[in-house]
Design a protein around this motif. Structure first.
Motif, short mmCIF file in Angstrom:
data_model
loop_
_atom_site.label_atom_id
_atom_site.label_comp_id
_atom_site.label_asym_id
_atom_site.label_seq_id
_atom_site.Cartn_x
_atom_site.Cartn_y
_atom_site.Cartn_z
N UNK A 1 14.28 -7.86 -14.94
CA UNK A 1 13.96 -7.68 -13.39
C UNK A 1 12.85 -6.62 -13.70
N UNK A 2 12.80 -5.81 -14.59
CA UNK A 2 12.08 -4.63 -14.76
C UNK A 2 10.81 -4.84 -15.31
N UNK A 3 9.70 -4.40 -14.55
CA UNK A 3 8.42 -4.45 -14.79
C UNK A 3 7.96 -4.23 -16.24
N UNK A 4 8.68 -3.26 -16.66
CA UNK A 4 8.48 -2.82 -18.22
C UNK A 4 8.70 -3.85 -19.20
N UNK A 5 9.44 -4.97 -18.70
CA UNK A 5 9.88 -5.92 -19.69
C UNK A 5 8.74 -7.28 -19.61
N UNK A 6 7.77 -7.19 -18.79
CA UNK A 6 6.96 -8.12 -18.62
C UNK A 6 5.43 -7.68 -19.31
N UNK A 7 5.08 -8.38 -20.43
CA UNK A 7 3.85 -7.86 -21.04
C UNK A 7 2.81 -8.59 -20.46
N UNK B 1 0.87 -1.03 -0.14
CA UNK B 1 -0.07 0.15 -0.09
C UNK B 1 0.97 1.17 0.07
N UNK B 2 0.53 2.23 -0.97
CA UNK B 2 1.30 3.28 -1.16
C UNK B 2 2.53 3.25 -1.69
N UNK B 3 2.99 2.09 -2.08
CA UNK B 3 4.39 2.02 -2.66
C UNK B 3 4.14 1.66 -4.12
N UNK B 4 5.32 1.84 -5.04
CA UNK B 4 5.34 1.19 -6.30
C UNK B 4 5.54 -0.16 -6.30
N UNK B 5 5.10 -0.70 -7.50
CA UNK B 5 5.38 -2.23 -7.62
C UNK B 5 6.70 -2.64 -8.00
N UNK B 6 7.16 -3.48 -7.19
CA UNK B 6 8.64 -3.91 -6.96
C UNK B 6 8.92 -5.26 -7.36
N UNK B 7 9.98 -5.43 -7.89
CA UNK B 7 10.64 -6.93 -8.37
C UNK B 7 10.85 -7.49 -6.98
N UNK B 8 10.47 -8.87 -7.30
CA UNK B 8 10.74 -10.04 -6.08
C UNK B 8 11.86 -10.91 -6.59
N UNK B 9 11.36 -11.55 -7.64
CA UNK B 9 12.13 -12.84 -8.34
C UNK B 9 11.95 -12.95 -9.89
N UNK B 10 12.90 -13.75 -10.39
CA UNK B 10 12.58 -13.96 -11.78
C UNK B 10 13.19 -15.43 -12.05
N UNK B 11 12.68 -15.92 -13.01
CA UNK B 11 13.19 -17.46 -13.43
C UNK B 11 13.18 -17.31 -14.99
N UNK B 12 14.19 -17.96 -15.59
CA UNK B 12 14.43 -18.06 -17.07
C UNK B 12 13.25 -18.93 -17.40
N UNK B 13 13.29 -19.09 -19.06
CA UNK B 13 12.31 -19.89 -19.47
C UNK B 13 12.53 -21.47 -19.25
N UNK B 14 13.63 -21.78 -19.11
CA UNK B 14 13.77 -23.33 -18.94
C UNK B 14 13.98 -23.51 -17.38
N UNK B 15 14.11 -22.52 -16.38
CA UNK B 15 14.23 -22.73 -14.86
C UNK B 15 15.67 -22.88 -14.52
N UNK B 16 16.55 -22.88 -15.24
CA UNK B 16 17.97 -22.89 -15.20
C UNK B 16 18.42 -21.65 -14.33
N UNK B 17 18.09 -20.62 -14.59
CA UNK B 17 18.45 -19.25 -13.88
C UNK B 17 17.52 -18.56 -13.11
N UNK B 18 17.81 -18.07 -11.98
CA UNK B 18 16.97 -17.46 -11.21
C UNK B 18 17.47 -15.93 -10.61
N UNK B 19 16.76 -15.08 -10.14
CA UNK B 19 17.31 -13.81 -9.65
C UNK B 19 16.66 -13.59 -8.47
N UNK B 20 16.83 -12.88 -7.60
CA UNK B 20 15.80 -12.31 -6.48
C UNK B 20 16.49 -10.96 -6.04
N UNK B 21 15.59 -10.28 -5.54
CA UNK B 21 15.55 -9.01 -4.84
C UNK B 21 16.35 -9.29 -3.57
N UNK B 22 17.20 -8.35 -3.32
CA UNK B 22 17.89 -8.44 -1.84
C UNK B 22 17.27 -8.85 -0.95
N UNK B 23 16.04 -8.03 -0.68
CA UNK B 23 15.07 -8.24 0.41
C UNK B 23 14.48 -9.51 0.50
#
Length: 122
Positions: A104-110, A41-63
């Motif tokens: 990890x950027x929201x604009x990359x997600x359609x 609430x009251x905050x912008x949308x924030x990245x949490x985690x991402x996973x590649x198409x095969x699942x081999x790569x993942x990336x997380x927000x520090x939090x």
């Protein structure tokens, strides 16, 4: 095009766990990199985690690094977010999203789901 539906949100005590699911329909699920984002609430949308198409790569927000785990099952057209050691500051609406690129950027997600509420009580 792909349609996304999240589930698994709810109310949990601090220190508890939840597993979110994101079910996809439409075009080939494995063609998309996937991500989780959240908006408190009251905050912008924030990245949490991402996973590649095969699942081999993942990336997380520090939090969330070390507490959350993103995974996917391409046979079931489903992505997951296992959330452990939850904190009150994890309270937010969680969205799953699909992208043609691994990013990890929201604009990359359609494509986006409708969101599921996660509330962590102290």
């Amino acid at each position: 095009q792909v349609q996304l539906v999240e589930s698994g949100g709810g109310l949990v005590q601090a220190g508890g766990s939840l597993r979110l699911s994101c079910a996809a329909s439409g075009r080939t699920f494995s063609s998309y990199a996937m991500g989780w984002f959240r908006q408190a609430p009251g905050k912008e949308r924030a990245f949490v985690a991402a996973i590649s198409m095969s699942g081999a790569r993942t990336y997380y927000a520090d939090s969330v690094k070390g507490r959350f785990t993103i995974s996917r099952d391409n046979d079931k057209n489903t992505m997951y977010l296992q959330m452990n050691s939850l904190k009150p500051e994890d309270t937010a609406v969680y969205y799953c999203a699909a992208s043609g690129v691994y990013g990890i950027q929201s604009f990359e997600y359609a494509y986006w789901g409708q969101g599921t509420q996660v509330t962590v009580a102290s």
